[in-house]
Design a protein around this motif. Structure first.
Motif, PDB file in Angstrom:
ATOM      1  N   ILE A 265       0.840  -1.207   0.000  1.00 30.36           N
ATOM      2  CA  ILE A 265       0.000   0.000   0.000  1.00 30.36           C
ATOM      3  C   ILE A 265       0.870   1.249   0.000  1.00 30.36           C
ATOM      4  CG2 ILE A 265      -1.661   1.340   1.361  1.00 30.36           C
ATOM      5  CD1 ILE A 265      -2.824  -1.325   2.348  1.00 30.36           C
ATOM      6  N   VAL A 266       1.878   1.234   0.845  1.00 33.83           N
ATOM      7  CA  VAL A 266       2.769   2.416   0.915  1.00 33.83           C
ATOM      8  C   VAL A 266       3.465   2.624  -0.421  1.00 33.83           C
ATOM      9  CG1 VAL A 266       4.875   3.264   1.985  1.00 33.83           C
ATOM     10  CG2 VAL A 266       3.084   2.269   3.407  1.00 33.83           C
ATOM     11  N   ARG A 267       3.920   1.507  -1.001  1.00 34.76           N
ATOM     12  CA  ARG A 267       4.615   1.589  -2.300  1.00 34.76           C
ATOM     13  C   ARG A 267       3.673   2.151  -3.351  1.00 34.76           C
ATOM     14  NH1 ARG A 267       6.870  -3.333  -1.782  1.00 34.76           N
ATOM     15  NH2 ARG A 267       5.096  -4.321  -2.805  1.00 34.76           N
ATOM     16  N   ALA A 268       2.464   1.644  -3.407  1.00 28.39           N
ATOM     17  CA  ALA A 268       1.487   2.094  -4.407  1.00 28.39           C
ATOM     18  C   ALA A 268       1.120   3.563  -4.186  1.00 28.39           C
ATOM     19  CB  ALA A 268       0.221   1.222  -4.321  1.00 28.39           C
ATOM     20  N   ALA A 269       0.998   3.964  -2.936  1.00 27.84           N
ATOM     21  CA  ALA A 269       0.653   5.361  -2.654  1.00 27.84           C
ATOM     22  C   ALA A 269       1.746   6.285  -3.144  1.00 27.84           C
ATOM     23  CB  ALA A 269       0.444   5.530  -1.151  1.00 27.84           C
ATOM     24  N   PHE A 270       3.006   5.839  -2.923  1.00 29.77           N
ATOM     25  CA  PHE A 270       4.149   6.666  -3.332  1.00 29.77           C
ATOM     26  C   PHE A 270       4.229   6.747  -4.852  1.00 29.77           C
ATOM     27  CE2 PHE A 270       8.024   8.819  -2.703  1.00 29.77           C
ATOM     28  CZ  PHE A 270       8.966   8.343  -3.593  1.00 29.77           C
ATOM     29  N   GLU A 271       4.066   5.614  -5.517  1.00 31.10           N
ATOM     30  CA  GLU A 271       4.224   5.585  -6.985  1.00 31.10           C
ATOM     31  C   GLU A 271       3.079   6.291  -7.694  1.00 31.10           C
ATOM     32  OE1 GLU A 271       6.588   1.294  -7.079  1.00 31.10           O
ATOM     33  OE2 GLU A 271       4.528   1.451  -7.839  1.00 31.10           O
ATOM     34  N   ARG A 273       0.989   8.560  -6.414  1.00 34.46           N
ATOM     35  CA  ARG A 273       0.717   9.915  -5.906  1.00 34.46           C
ATOM     36  C   ARG A 273      -0.800  10.151  -5.850  1.00 34.46           C
ATOM     37  NH1 ARG A 273       5.738  12.674  -6.338  1.00 34.46           N
ATOM     38  NH2 ARG A 273       7.061  11.636  -7.863  1.00 34.46           N
ATOM     39  N   CYS A 274      -1.471   9.163  -5.237  1.00 37.54           N
ATOM     40  CA  CYS A 274      -2.944   9.237  -5.246  1.00 37.54           C
ATOM     41  C   CYS A 274      -3.487  10.045  -4.074  1.00 37.54           C
ATOM     42  CB  CYS A 274      -3.511   7.814  -5.193  1.00 37.54           C
ATOM     43  SG  CYS A 274      -2.965   6.944  -3.719  1.00 37.54           S
ATOM     44  N   GLY A 275      -2.631  10.604  -3.230  1.00 38.17           N
ATOM     45  CA  GLY A 275      -3.104  11.448  -2.124  1.00 38.17           C
ATOM     46  C   GLY A 275      -3.774  10.643  -1.021  1.00 38.17           C
ATOM     47  N   VAL A 276      -3.030   9.682  -0.463  1.00 34.62           N
ATOM     48  CA  VAL A 276      -3.604   8.868   0.615  1.00 34.62           C
ATOM     49  C   VAL A 276      -3.818   9.740   1.854  1.00 34.62           C
ATOM     50  CG1 VAL A 276      -3.082   7.028   2.246  1.00 34.62           C
ATOM     51  CG2 VAL A 276      -2.703   6.664  -0.193  1.00 34.62           C
ATOM     52  N   ARG A 277      -5.029   9.690   2.394  1.00 34.36           N
ATOM     53  CA  ARG A 277      -5.352  10.505   3.580  1.00 34.36           C
ATOM     54  C   ARG A 277      -5.314   9.661   4.859  1.00 34.36           C
ATOM     55  NH1 ARG A 277     -10.339  12.382   0.732  1.00 34.36           N
ATOM     56  NH2 ARG A 277      -9.641  13.936  -0.749  1.00 34.36           N
ATOM     57  N   ALA A 278      -5.670   8.387   4.711  1.00 36.67           N
ATOM     58  CA  ALA A 278      -5.701   7.550   5.921  1.00 36.67           C
ATOM     59  C   ALA A 278      -5.571   6.098   5.528  1.00 36.67           C
ATOM     60  CB  ALA A 278      -7.005   7.768   6.693  1.00 36.67           C
ATOM     61  N   ILE A 279      -4.903   5.337   6.384  1.00 40.34           N
ATOM     62  CA  ILE A 279      -4.839   3.873   6.234  1.00 40.34           C
ATOM     63  C   ILE A 279      -5.256   3.317   7.588  1.00 40.34           C
ATOM     64  CG2 ILE A 279      -3.404   1.877   5.719  1.00 40.34           C
ATOM     65  CD1 ILE A 279      -1.477   3.747   4.271  1.00 40.34           C
ATOM     66  N   THR A 280      -6.380   2.639   7.623  1.00 44.24           N
ATOM     67  CA  THR A 280      -6.866   2.129   8.913  1.00 44.24           C
ATOM     68  C   THR A 280      -7.105   0.633   8.806  1.00 44.24           C
ATOM     69  OG1 THR A 280      -9.084   2.752   8.219  1.00 44.24           O
ATOM     70  CG2 THR A 280      -7.979   4.232   9.717  1.00 44.24           C
TER      71      THR A 280
END
Lengths: 322, 245
Positions: A265-271, A273-280
């Motif tokens: 998830i972190v990798r995908a968010a970084f690549e 640049r989808c603007g992750v606001r929260a991971i719960t």
């Protein structure tokens, strides 16, 4: 012997519930949380169904004060009892139930003696639920105990303390707990019923092993969920993705390998640049619970068939002969 | 079931009813016994007294009528009853006030009657005190008919307090929406000042009749007193009937 019986009950989110329960632990696993709250209100007699019948030991709890004395419940929103102090409010309740219990003893047994002189109107909902839980599980005459989310929003009481008392209570009373958290349902054990589309579906076997295989469950809130989906869908660490589409900004991602999934998830968010606001962390949906349970039940049946049809095989290795 | 040692008592039917009635009364008293409410009601009585004093200074001739018809029965009594019922119901339907008692095994309707007794008694006390003090101040100590007028007005105030409290409790039992009680208050203000048939259900109209103002649909004062009692019985019956057993 059937303690609780619901026949075609319609009220709020309950749309035609037919269900029975006898002495023991019963867990109602719900997806909309208000199903569980309404369910317990209805079995307590506080709320009348618009249609259908509810019977506790043959009596309608909404019409029988004598039966309500033998029902103990903890609602989602607990009203503050009326009284100058918590002890005086509980004393009035025990007097109404015809029970000779000293409130200080009840509070003390649960580690709540510090609240004995508290003004009940000043307690918050978590504290009121804690008092209601302690009271409900201390009543010797209770034949039906109904609790909404026994492990959530309960001040000061530990999970172990609550679970131990619930298990003890289920030895002699019908205990019904409603929860939206499958892990809580697993921990409580007993007979499980799933709330689906306003009705209850009983599971034939206890809810236990299936959930342990699904350890990584995350709800990701992102500004551009479609970009996140594109990045995640090709990642081998991702077992499944669910997105409602349209304007929904939450994506449910799961995998048996929680740590690998978190890294994905972190990798995908970084690549992306989808603007992750929260991971719960999230609980598995009821669809997956059912599927996992059905898969497990099928595996158990197949195992039993192999053992029955091949007596020379050893358990766990059905395809090898002696 | 595991728990602390206990001994179950057997309740007879009459004891059941009495215990539910007493429990309902206790619950209402616990809610009403509030320093804030007492302060506000006290301020209301002072306001009525201040208005009566002003009326006496402006023109002592019919100061009592203006004091009672204006501040006392026109403003303080209905608002005081409204605040009392708001305090009892705490923003919910009247029936929900007895939810905890019903869960413990009380008969809901008996508990409702118990709480109505307390609410009614408090309404009567507030109405009687407001009217009596208004008359005492408006008439002055030297007026020979002060005592008689104070007693009669006090009785009218008591019945008015009872009628207002029962009206607001009945309104609260019909809906939990926040506009129910204010709507009742406004309707009483608007429709109760008339003398047509629309004014009949409202306590204000009958209180004005008892004070000597224009009678409602030509009713005699004794008929208005009876109408107040009948409306109290009707409102009370509705509130109790709407509560589950």
């Amino acid at each position: 012997m059937t303690i609780l019986s619901l026949i075609d009950v319609f009220v709020g989110p309950l749309t035609g519930v037919t269900w029975t329960a006898d002495i023991g632990m019963h867990v109602v696993l719900t997806e909309p949380a208000d199903f569980g709250a309404t369910f317990v209100e209805v079995i307590s007699g506080v709320r009348k169904p618009k249609r259908g019948q509810i019977r506790v030991q043959g009596a309608d709890p909404s019409r029988s004060p004598a039966m309500r004395r033998r029902i103990a419940t903890v609602l989602a929103d607990e009203q503050a009892p009326d009284g100058r102090s918590l002890v005086s409010a509980l004393r009035a309740e025990f007097r109404m139930r015809g029970i000779d219990l000293e409130p200080s003893d009840v509070l003390g047994a649960w580690g709540l003696e510090g609240w004995r002189d508290a003004d009940p109107s000043r307690l918050d909902n978590a504290e009121r639920r804690a008092v209601a839980l302690a009271t409900a599980l201390s009543l010797p005459s209770a034949q039906l105990v109904g609790i909404v989310e026994p492990f959530s929003d309960v001040a000061q009481l530990s999970r172990e303390q609550i679970r131990d008392h619930l298990v003890r209570a289920s030895a002699s009373a019908c205990v019904v707990c409603t929860t939206a958290v499958p892990r809580d349902a697993t921990e409580l054990g007993g007979q499980v019923a799933l709330a689906r589309e306003g009705k209850l579906v009983s599971l034939e076997a206890p809810l236990a092993e299936p959930l342990s295989a699904l350890s990584g469950y995350f709800m990701v809130t992102a500004a551009r969920p479609r970009d996140l989906l594109r990045a995640l869908v090709s990642d081998p660490a991702v077992f499944g993705i669910q997105w409602r589409g349209g304007a929904a900004d939450q994506v449910l991602v799961w995998s048996p390998h929680g740590q690998r999934l978190a890294m994905a998830i972190v990798r995908a968010a970084f690549e992306s640049r989808c603007g992750v606001r929260a991971i719960t962390p999230a609980s598995p949906s009821l669809d997956l619970v059912e599927a996992a349970h059905a898969g497990w039940a099928q595996a158990v049946r197949e195992q039993a068939w192999w053992l029955g049809s091949r007596p020379e095989t050893r358990p766990g290795l059905p395809w090898r002969t002696a | 079931m595991a728990g602390l040692p206990a001994r179950n008592k057997t309740w007879f039917a009459l004891e059941d009813r009495v215990s539910s009635l007493v429990a309902g009364a206790r619950a209402a008293w616990a809610r009403a016994r509030s320093k804030a409410l007492l302060g506000v009601l006290g301020a209301g009585v002072l306001l009525a007294a201040a208005a009566a004093e002003l009326e006496r200074r402006v023109a002592s001739f019919d100061a009592v009528d203006r004091a009672l018809g204006g501040a006392a029965f026109g403003l303080v009594l209905p608002l005081g009853a409204y605040l009392l019922v708001e305090r009892l119901c705490q923003g919910e339907r009247y029936q929900n006030m007895h939810r905890t008692l019903r869960r413990s095994g009380a008969n809901g309707r008996q508990a409702a009657m118990g709480s109505l007794l307390v609410a009614g008694a408090l309404g009567m006390l507030f109405g009687g005190v407001t009217a009596t003090i208004s008359v005492l101040v408006a008439r002055g100590a030297s007026d020979p008919s002060m005592a008689r007028d104070a007693i009669l007005s006090g009785v009218v105030g008591m019945w008015g307090g009872l009628a207002y409290v029962s009206m607001f409790l009945a309104a609260s039992s019909l809906t939990s929406r926040s506009w129910a009680l204010p709507a009742c208050l406004v309707a009483d203000w608007l429709l109760g000042t008339g003398s047509s048939v629309l004014a009949v259900p409202w306590p204000r109209a009958h209180l004005r009749n008892l004070l000597g103002f224009e009678p409602v649909v030509g009713m005699a004062q004794t008929t208005s007193m009876t109408a107040l009692l009948v409306s109290f019985a009707a409102f009370t019956g509705l509130a109790v009937w709407r509560t589950d057993p």
